[in-house]
Motif scaffolding. Structure first.
Motif, mmCIF file in Angstrom:
data_model
loop_
_atom_site.group_PDB
_atom_site.id
_atom_site.type_symbol
_atom_site.label_atom_id
_atom_site.label_comp_id
_atom_site.label_asym_id
_atom_site.label_seq_id
_atom_site.Cartn_x
_atom_site.Cartn_y
_atom_site.Cartn_z
ATOM 1 N N HIS A 4 87.040 47.515 -10.983
ATOM 2 C CA HIS A 4 88.153 47.835 -10.101
ATOM 3 C C HIS A 4 89.477 47.689 -10.845
ATOM 4 O O HIS A 4 89.533 47.159 -11.941
ATOM 5 N N ARG A 5 90.540 48.201 -10.234
ATOM 6 C CA ARG A 5 91.874 48.171 -10.848
ATOM 7 C C ARG A 5 92.814 47.387 -9.963
ATOM 8 O O ARG A 5 92.793 47.569 -8.762
ATOM 9 N N PRO A 6 93.655 46.548 -10.494
ATOM 10 C CA PRO A 6 93.653 46.107 -11.879
ATOM 11 C C PRO A 6 92.408 45.283 -12.158
ATOM 12 O O PRO A 6 91.839 44.673 -11.255
ATOM 13 N N THR A 7 92.011 45.271 -13.408
ATOM 14 C CA THR A 7 90.791 44.548 -13.757
ATOM 15 C C THR A 7 90.999 43.044 -13.628
ATOM 16 O O THR A 7 92.112 42.543 -13.741
ATOM 17 N N CYS A 8 89.919 42.358 -13.397
ATOM 18 C CA CYS A 8 89.956 40.905 -13.270
ATOM 19 C C CYS A 8 90.060 40.259 -14.653
ATOM 20 O O CYS A 8 89.726 40.879 -15.656
ATOM 21 N N PRO A 9 90.478 39.002 -14.693
ATOM 22 C CA PRO A 9 90.526 38.281 -15.964
ATOM 23 C C PRO A 9 89.126 38.206 -16.580
ATOM 24 O O PRO A 9 88.130 38.119 -15.865
ATOM 25 N N SER A 10 89.062 38.224 -17.885
ATOM 26 C CA SER A 10 87.767 38.137 -18.565
ATOM 27 C C SER A 10 87.201 36.725 -18.433
ATOM 28 O O SER A 10 87.902 35.789 -18.032
ATOM 29 N N ALA A 11 85.953 36.584 -18.816
ATOM 30 C CA ALA A 11 85.279 35.291 -18.727
ATOM 31 C C ALA A 11 85.864 34.254 -19.676
ATOM 32 O O ALA A 11 85.667 33.058 -19.477
ATOM 33 N N VAL A 12 86.601 34.691 -20.693
ATOM 34 C CA VAL A 12 87.186 33.735 -21.643
ATOM 35 C C VAL A 12 88.664 33.475 -21.364
ATOM 36 O O VAL A 12 89.290 32.675 -22.041
ATOM 37 N N SER A 13 89.219 34.119 -20.356
ATOM 38 C CA SER A 13 90.624 33.904 -19.996
ATOM 39 C C SER A 13 90.787 32.561 -19.294
ATOM 40 O O SER A 13 89.889 32.118 -18.573
ATOM 41 N N PRO A 14 91.941 31.925 -19.468
ATOM 42 C CA PRO A 14 92.180 30.658 -18.776
ATOM 43 C C PRO A 14 92.148 30.812 -17.248
ATOM 44 O O PRO A 14 91.805 29.870 -16.543
ATOM 45 N N ASP A 15 92.476 32.006 -16.748
ATOM 46 C CA ASP A 15 92.488 32.244 -15.299
ATOM 47 C C ASP A 15 91.225 32.962 -14.827
ATOM 48 O O ASP A 15 91.240 33.663 -13.820
ATOM 49 N N ARG A 16 90.091 32.757 -15.517
ATOM 50 C CA ARG A 16 88.846 33.458 -15.197
ATOM 51 C C ARG A 16 88.378 33.262 -13.759
ATOM 52 O O ARG A 16 87.705 34.093 -13.205
ATOM 53 N N GLU A 17 88.757 32.147 -13.132
ATOM 54 C CA GLU A 17 88.335 31.877 -11.752
ATOM 55 C C GLU A 17 89.027 32.791 -10.743
ATOM 56 O O GLU A 17 88.647 32.821 -9.576
ATOM 57 N N ALA A 18 90.020 33.551 -11.172
ATOM 58 C CA ALA A 18 90.732 34.470 -10.284
ATOM 59 C C ALA A 18 89.988 35.791 -10.105
ATOM 60 O O ALA A 18 90.408 36.633 -9.317
ATOM 61 N N ALA A 19 88.885 35.986 -10.800
ATOM 62 C CA ALA A 19 88.100 37.217 -10.667
ATOM 63 C C ALA A 19 87.497 37.299 -9.263
ATOM 64 O O ALA A 19 87.300 36.280 -8.591
ATOM 65 N N ARG A 20 87.203 38.511 -8.840
ATOM 66 C CA ARG A 20 86.627 38.716 -7.503
ATOM 67 C C ARG A 20 85.182 38.242 -7.427
ATOM 68 O O ARG A 20 84.429 38.311 -8.388
ATOM 69 N N LEU A 21 84.806 37.794 -6.238
ATOM 70 C CA LEU A 21 83.422 37.396 -5.983
ATOM 71 C C LEU A 21 82.540 38.633 -5.895
ATOM 72 O O LEU A 21 82.921 39.621 -5.264
ATOM 73 N N THR A 22 81.367 38.572 -6.507
ATOM 74 C CA THR A 22 80.394 39.640 -6.324
ATOM 75 C C THR A 22 79.206 39.141 -5.513
ATOM 76 O O THR A 22 78.624 39.884 -4.748
ATOM 77 N N VAL A 23 78.864 37.871 -5.699
ATOM 78 C CA VAL A 23 77.776 37.235 -4.941
ATOM 79 C C VAL A 23 78.252 35.838 -4.578
ATOM 80 O O VAL A 23 78.817 35.136 -5.412
ATOM 81 N N HIS A 24 78.012 35.443 -3.338
ATOM 82 C CA HIS A 24 78.470 34.131 -2.872
ATOM 83 C C HIS A 24 77.340 33.466 -2.107
ATOM 84 O O HIS A 24 76.823 34.017 -1.142
#
Length: 65
Positions: A4-24
């Protein structure tokens, strides 16, 4: 991984927890983010490359007895 756009932070970014949930799965205590990070209820993380991030929640101060 993120489509999706804008893309979520990568897994190595300090803000990686800001990515969208895919499974909860709150009943099991974990969530999968769109960047491939497994986020656990205790704030620990498992990164897509297998690295572990220790829990980093803030604990309340101890009560003096």
């Amino acid at each position: 991984m993120c489509k999706h756009r804008p893309t979520c932070p990568s897994a190595v970014s300090p803000d990686r927890e800001a990515a969208r949930l895919t499974v909860h799965h709150p009943e099991q205590g974990w969530s999968l983010l769109c960047n491939g990070v497994l986020l656990f209820e205790d704030t620990g993380e498992l990164l897509p490359d297998g690295k572990i991030v220790a829990p980093h929640r803030v604990l309340p101060p101890a009560v003096a007895a």
